[in-house]
Design an enzyme around this catalytic site. Structure first.
Site, PDB file in Angstrom:
ATOM      1  N   GLY A 264       0.801  -1.224   0.000  1.00  0.00           N
ATOM      2  CA  GLY A 264       0.000   0.000   0.000  1.00  0.00           C
ATOM      3  C   GLY A 264       0.834   1.275   0.000  1.00  0.00           C
ATOM      4  CG  ASN A 265       4.889   1.219   1.545  1.00  0.00           C
ATOM      5  OD1 ASN A 265       4.554   0.221   0.917  1.00  0.00           O
ATOM      6  ND2 ASN A 265       6.108   1.396   1.987  1.00  0.00           N
TER       7      ASN A 265
ATOM      8  CE  LYS B 120      -6.695  -8.198   0.453  1.00  0.00           C
ATOM      9  NZ  LYS B 120      -5.318  -8.367   0.872  1.00  0.00           N
TER      10      LYS B 120
ATOM     11  CE  LYS C 248       1.540  -6.584  -1.988  1.00  0.00           C
ATOM     12  NZ  LYS C 248       1.283  -6.832  -0.584  1.00  0.00           N
TER      13      LYS C 248
ATOM     14  CE  LYS D 134       3.055  -7.101   3.705  1.00  0.00           C
ATOM     15  NZ  LYS D 134       1.920  -7.165   2.786  1.00  0.00           N
TER      16      LYS D 134
END
Ligand code: ADP
Ligand code: MG
Length: 309
Positions: A11-12, A127, A210, A272
């Site tokens: 997101g960043n 989500k 993702k 992740k």
């Protein structure tokens, strides 16, 4: 050593709105161009939480104002987010590469990702997408029949189903571009979730994580490295608690044990580390790195980040 790598942007890398995104991509493409400049073969994936939330909200407001015009399904909103983000990224990347004297194309592939229609995620939306809401706004949304959830202490968000990716539909197209030296942006927002019925692909109301989509993409293109770029330089145990310790290198088995012990928050660091473990486990010389966006080059040089191998 030249590597083939998937870079997953968090997101960043993109910010939360149009203006923020245009600013953020300038920094993001520097990190990507560093790796291209070093001779690596790069394929870029990215999240789309705020963007798909914005698009979906805009579409449903349009539908409310024009009831005769049908509401736009979430799968189409994901496609729109891929195009919008891909446009900004490929444009900024083209400029950054040309500024460095590198004449390589950058192109976005609108990517469909097949999911299992029987994935139990469809019964249990988990989500978070879209903007953060306070408790009162969240309760109003819930009253309208939307699923809402508290997201890791940061506020409330809408939640949708998040099935596991099974297969990247456009994989051969992606490989063809990659093999011709193009910097490819693919599987944005985890890809457009579809199920197949014979030759027909049907869009699903879901958002694929993702990080998992990046993992399957990395496996499919036989990458050496899955690099997950986010807002922290390293993965921690006891994150934000007494005894916090930042990890430089962990084995697959250690990572699995830390997952079991609950060190990684669901919906943020957990996917992740799970994706990193899955990729690193999938082949002899494959490894994953989780690090800060701005530290990509240092990360691939082994100077920082958390390496899972
Ligand atoms: P992205 O948008 O890049 O997918 P997320 O915000 O979803 O990023 O997840 C990354 C965030 O996870 C970090 O910025 C950090 O705040 C949080 N986090 C949760 N658990 C951990 C942990 N064990 N180690 C490091 N960061 C963690
Ligand atoms: Mg996130």
């Amino acid at each position: 050593m030249k590597k083939r790598m998937v870079i997953a942007l968090g997101g960043n890398a993109l910010g939360n709105n149009l203006v923020e995104q245009m600013e953020a991509v300038k920094v993001t493409v520097k990190a990507i161009a560093d790796l291209v400049e070093d001779g690596h073969e790069v394929i870029v994936t990215h999240g789309n939480g705020p963007q798909v939330g914005m698009i979906q909200r805009a579409m449903s407001e349009y539908h409310k104002l024009n009831p005769e015009s049908p509401n736009i399904p979430l799968s189409v909103c994901v496609a729109m987010s891929q195009a919008y983000i891909g446009y900004d990224l490929q444009n900024a990347l083209r400029e950054e590469l040309l500024n460095r004297g590198i004449d390589k194309g950058a192109a976005t592939v609108i990517t469909q990702v097949r999911v299992d229609p029987n994935d139990k995620a469809f019964d249990n939306p988990s989500k978070p997408i879209g903007r953060f809401m306070n408790r009162e706004e969240a309760m109003q949304e819930a009253a309208k029949g939307e699923r809402v959830m508290e997201d890791a202490g940061r506020g409330y968000r809408k939640v949708v189903a998040s099935p596991r990716p099974v297969e990247i539909v456009e994989i051969n197209t992606i490989k063809a571009l990659l093999n011709n030296g193009v910097v490819v942006i693919a599987a944005g927002g985890g890809g457009i979730p579809v199920t197949s019925r014979g030759n027909h692909l049907k869009g699903m109301s879901a958002v694929i994580d993702k990080d998992f989509a990046s993992c399957i993409l990395a496996k499919s293109i036989d990458a050496d490295c899955l690099m997950i770029l986010t807002a922290v330089e390293k993965v921690a145990i006891n994150f934000g608690k007494p005894g916090e310790r930042w990890l430089s290198s962990i084995s697959i088995n250690e990572a699995k044990r830390l997952i079991q012990e609950g060190h990684f928050s669901a919906g943020s660091m957990l996917p992740k580390v799970e994706a990193a473990v899955e990729f690193a486990s999938s082949g002899e010389n494959r490894y994953s790195i989780i690090t800060l966006l701005e530290k990509a080059r240092e990360g691939i040089r082994g100077k920082t980040g958390t390496i899972i191998k």
